[in-house]
Design an enzyme around this catalytic site. Sequence first.
Site, short mmCIF file in Angstrom:
data_model
loop_
_atom_site.label_atom_id
_atom_site.label_comp_id
_atom_site.label_asym_id
_atom_site.label_seq_id
_atom_site.Cartn_x
_atom_site.Cartn_y
_atom_site.Cartn_z
N TYR A 52 48.69 27.36 52.90
CA TYR A 52 49.60 28.43 52.47
C TYR A 52 50.03 29.22 53.69
O TYR A 52 49.27 29.34 54.66
CB TYR A 52 48.90 29.33 51.42
N TYR A 78 46.16 37.83 49.91
CA TYR A 78 45.54 36.50 49.96
C TYR A 78 44.09 36.60 50.44
O TYR A 78 43.35 35.63 50.42
CB TYR A 78 46.37 35.58 50.86
P1 NAI Z 1 43.55 24.42 41.14
O1 NAI Z 1 42.70 25.58 40.76
O2 NAI Z 1 44.10 23.59 40.06
O3 NAI Z 1 42.79 23.49 42.20
C1 NAI Z 1 41.77 23.95 43.06
C2 NAI Z 1 40.66 22.92 42.98
O4 NAI Z 1 39.62 23.17 43.91
C3 NAI Z 1 40.01 22.87 41.57
O5 NAI Z 1 40.13 21.58 41.04
C4 NAI Z 1 38.55 23.21 41.87
O6 NAI Z 1 37.64 22.63 40.97
C5 NAI Z 1 38.43 22.65 43.29
N1 NAI Z 1 37.21 23.10 43.94
C6 NAI Z 1 36.75 24.38 44.05
N2 NAI Z 1 35.55 24.39 44.65
C7 NAI Z 1 35.25 23.09 44.96
C8 NAI Z 1 34.15 22.45 45.60
N3 NAI Z 1 33.10 23.15 46.05
N4 NAI Z 1 34.18 21.10 45.73
C9 NAI Z 1 35.23 20.38 45.27
N5 NAI Z 1 36.31 20.93 44.67
C10 NAI Z 1 36.31 22.27 44.52
O7 NAI Z 1 44.74 25.08 41.99
P2 NAI Z 1 45.88 24.44 42.93
O8 NAI Z 1 46.89 25.50 43.09
O9 NAI Z 1 46.30 23.11 42.43
O10 NAI Z 1 45.14 24.31 44.32
C11 NAI Z 1 45.19 23.15 45.12
C12 NAI Z 1 45.35 23.51 46.58
O11 NAI Z 1 46.64 24.06 46.79
C13 NAI Z 1 44.35 24.55 47.11
O12 NAI Z 1 43.99 24.20 48.42
C14 NAI Z 1 45.19 25.81 47.12
O13 NAI Z 1 44.70 26.78 48.03
C15 NAI Z 1 46.52 25.22 47.58
N6 NAI Z 1 47.69 26.07 47.40
C16 NAI Z 1 47.96 26.59 46.15
C17 NAI Z 1 49.03 27.45 46.00
C18 NAI Z 1 49.30 28.08 44.67
O14 NAI Z 1 50.06 29.07 44.62
N7 NAI Z 1 48.74 27.58 43.58
C19 NAI Z 1 49.94 27.79 47.12
C20 NAI Z 1 49.58 27.13 48.37
C21 NAI Z 1 48.49 26.31 48.48
#
Ligand code: NAI
Length: 264
Positions: free
Chosen positions: A150, A160
């Site tokens: 991000y 953030y």
């Molecule tokens: P999401 O909440 O669907 O996905 C995050 C995932 O990380 C979840 O599946 C969760 O179970 C997993 N996770 C957390 N702790 C963990 C661990 N110890 N071991 C393995 N997995 C673990 O949300 P999203 O948005 O799809 O996030 C995916 C990526 O995108 C993240 O890196 C997030 O920071 C990034 N991102 C998201 C944005 C947004 O606005 N949603 C913007 C920019 C980047």
Amino acid sequence: MANNLLKGKRGIIFGALDENSIAWKTALKAHEEGASFILTNAPIALRMGKINELAKACNTEVIPADATSEEDLLNLFTRSVEVLGGKLDFVLHSIGMSPNVRKDKSYGDLNYDWFLKTLDISGVSFHKVMQAAEKTDAMNEWGSIVALSYIAAQRSFPDYSDMAQAKAVLESIARSYGYRFAKTKKVRVNTISQSPTKTTAGSGISGFDVFYDYAQMMSFLGNASAEYCAKYIVVMFSVFTHMYTIHYLFNDIAYSTIILSNNF
Ligand code: NAI
């Protein structure tokens, strides 16, 4: 419309929690484009059970791994190569979690144990994933590893919180491991900085709705959706991007550039 962009390619997709997850959309797209892959998530997230629906739709299986556990990751890479019947061509790191954000701690009152947890889960885990891939010799030449980032990794974004530091660590690891993997294996390592997206991780940030709307207004085509992020990731996994490595890529309709030009 599918184009067989990933026909014959094998991989691992981290981070599909529910149908809003960027990793979920990527799995569906990669499946449509002919890839076979293992889905993985932290054991605690698997308890929701949703990921099994995705595994069924993608004709694959789920191997649990906490991305902070070296042991889990070594097992994941070893078993994935066995189950898929060969070395891997792509890995998606789509993982983020901050206990400080979750518990609504203000930036001036961070809990430092939680801060270290944020760094471990959301940043250092990217190193652990690549180290496990290297130690198990699981990657094919010209493989592609992508992590989601991000703009707060590079610019001031107070809401953030400590996730900004975690993303800075993640992008720095992409530079160092990208160099190492390029030299040893011709494996590519890139990060994609995504628009604010309504997912569990995204919506957990305080003031998310405000900065979602602000980015929506500033990005002249609106925020880039999770579906478009999935498409971009699939292209990064494909043969069309063999010459890309150690890049911070953006899937945010130039929002980050507009911030700069407005001196935000
Ligand atoms: P999401 O909440 O669907 O996905 C995050 C995932 O990380 C979840 O599946 C969760 O179970 C997993 N996770 C957390 N702790 C963990 C661990 N110890 N071991 C393995 N997995 C673990 O949300 P999203 O948005 O799809 O996030 C995916 C990526 O995108 C993240 O890196 C997030 O920071 C990034 N991102 C998201 C944005 C947004 O606005 N949603 C913007 C920019 C980047």
